[in-house]
Design a protein around this motif. Structure first.
Motif, short mmCIF file in Angstrom:
data_model
loop_
_atom_site.label_atom_id
_atom_site.label_comp_id
_atom_site.label_asym_id
_atom_site.label_seq_id
_atom_site.Cartn_x
_atom_site.Cartn_y
_atom_site.Cartn_z
N TYR A 103 0.83 -1.21 0.00
CA TYR A 103 0.00 0.00 0.00
C TYR A 103 0.87 1.26 0.00
O TYR A 103 0.67 2.19 -0.80
CB TYR A 103 -0.93 0.00 1.22
N ILE A 106 2.67 1.89 -3.37
CA ILE A 106 1.79 2.43 -4.41
C ILE A 106 1.44 3.89 -4.10
O ILE A 106 1.28 4.72 -5.01
CB ILE A 106 0.52 1.57 -4.54
N ALA A 107 1.34 4.20 -2.80
CA ALA A 107 0.93 5.55 -2.39
C ALA A 107 2.06 6.58 -2.50
O ALA A 107 1.81 7.79 -2.42
CB ALA A 107 0.42 5.52 -0.95
N PRO A 110 1.54 9.37 -5.42
CA PRO A 110 0.47 10.32 -5.11
C PRO A 110 0.79 11.23 -3.92
O PRO A 110 0.40 12.39 -3.90
CB PRO A 110 -0.72 9.39 -4.79
N ARG A 123 -6.83 6.41 -5.10
CA ARG A 123 -5.93 6.11 -6.22
C ARG A 123 -5.18 4.79 -6.01
O ARG A 123 -4.96 4.04 -6.96
CB ARG A 123 -4.95 7.26 -6.42
N VAL A 124 -4.77 4.54 -4.76
CA VAL A 124 -4.06 3.29 -4.46
C VAL A 124 -4.97 2.10 -4.77
O VAL A 124 -4.56 1.13 -5.43
CB VAL A 124 -3.61 3.25 -3.00
N ALA A 127 -5.51 1.75 -8.62
CA ALA A 127 -4.32 1.22 -9.29
C ALA A 127 -4.13 -0.26 -8.97
O ALA A 127 -3.76 -1.05 -9.84
CB ALA A 127 -3.09 2.02 -8.89
N ALA A 156 1.68 -0.38 -10.60
CA ALA A 156 0.56 0.27 -9.91
C ALA A 156 0.98 1.59 -9.30
O ALA A 156 0.20 2.55 -9.26
CB ALA A 156 0.00 -0.66 -8.83
N ALA A 160 -1.06 4.93 -10.15
CA ALA A 160 -1.72 5.67 -9.08
C ALA A 160 -1.55 7.19 -9.24
O ALA A 160 -2.35 7.97 -8.70
CB ALA A 160 -1.18 5.23 -7.72
N GLN A 162 -1.97 8.54 -12.00
CA GLN A 162 -2.89 8.81 -13.12
C GLN A 162 -2.24 9.62 -14.23
O GLN A 162 -2.73 10.69 -14.63
CB GLN A 162 -4.15 9.50 -12.61
#
Length: 288
Positions: A103, A106-107, A110, A123-124, A127, A156, A160, A162
């Motif tokens: 988590y 991936i974060a 962002p 978003r996490v 993705a 991912a 995330a 985008q």
């Protein structure tokens, strides 16, 4: 409308020194919004050097990169935003994982964008879903995952953010056929669902044939051809002479042509092969 435009781009490694190598030689190209572009070419043709310019990782020595019509290097302060807009997934991206949990990895992107926690969480999860990452995996350490799972986590992390343009440099390198199919299917699903632009560098002509709308063929630092996929494979004989491994199904149709059978050879997928054979059969009165 083009989202990216490459104009008169040239780049030389070790410029001005003995052994200088020209990686890019006056490259001109426009990438249309929403296109899935495959990039192919023999080793050393300039593929990776080209894509490293697209998000400002490498600065042009000559020429320019335009994003939505604006030179990305016109103002150095804009480069950070360019890298959020054009997301680049490196080869073997799993080696860049470093957080305690999937988590958090991936974060990471962002968070750097300055988004609020609620938006980051959204978003996490988005993705993760695109990349086939389960809720259980989000709580796990990325270092406890398989190679293919790590690869999906790394991708991912870029999704995330985008990005309007997702650039992937050999995302399936080192994966088994099943892992490769999973990654590429998820990338294609992302492309179809979001309408974003995808640029995929691959040594596998099979992968390019199955997923790309258009194909960029690089040769010795130059653009050999940039055209719709079916048009590229009309030139299969020359691609083969350039050392590019054309799809096996294309080789079969080239062999049929060599045997004197008057059949189209711009075949690059199994469904297209079936359609071509049926068309040939109808044309020749049901001949076997």
């Amino acid at each position: 409308m083009s989202v990216l435009k490459i104009e008169n781009l040239s780049y030389t490694y070790n410029e001005g020194m003995p052994g200088a190598t020209k990686a890019l030689d006056n490259v001109n190209l426009e990438i249309e919004e929403g296109t899935f572009v495959g990039v192919i070419g023999h080793t050393g043709c300039g593929k990776s050097t080209l894509i490293s310019h697209l998000n400002g990782l490498t600065k042009p020595q000559q020429g320019a990169i335009y994003l939505d019509g604006k030179d990305i290097w016109k103002d150095y302060k804009d480069i950070r935003q360019v890298r959020f807009t054009v997301g680049l997934v490196f080869q073997y991206p799993e080696y860049q994982l470093f957080e305690e949990t999937v988590y958090k990895d991936i974060a990471f992107g962002p968070k750097n964008m300055g988004l609020k926690d609620e938006e980051i969480d959204k978003r996490v999860k988005m993705a993760a879903e695109f990349c086939g990452i389960t809720k259980e995996m989000l709580d796990a350490s990325p270092f406890d995952l398989s190679g293919g799972q790590k690869r999906r986590v790394a991708i991912a992390g870029i999704i995330a953010m985008q990005p309007r343009v997702l650039v992937l440099d050999e995302p399936c390198a080192g994966l088994d056929p099943e892992g490769r199919e999973q990654i590429l299917s998820q990338v294609k699903n992302y492309h179809l669902t979001t309408g974003g632009t995808v640029i995929l560098v691959s040594h596998s002509m099979e992968d390019i044939a199955n997923y790309a709308d258009k194909v960029l063929v690089m040769d010795s630092g130059k653009v050999y051809k940039y055209a719709p996929t079916e048009e590229i494979f009309q030139d299969a004989e020359n691609l083969s002479k350039m050392g590019l491994g054309i799809p096996d199904i294309t080789k079969v149709f080239l062999k049929l042509r060599e045997m004197g059978i008057d059949i189209n050879t711009d075949v690059y997928t199994i469904p297209y092969a079936i359609k071509t054979l049926l068309k040939y059969k109808d044309k020749n009165g049901g001949a076997k």
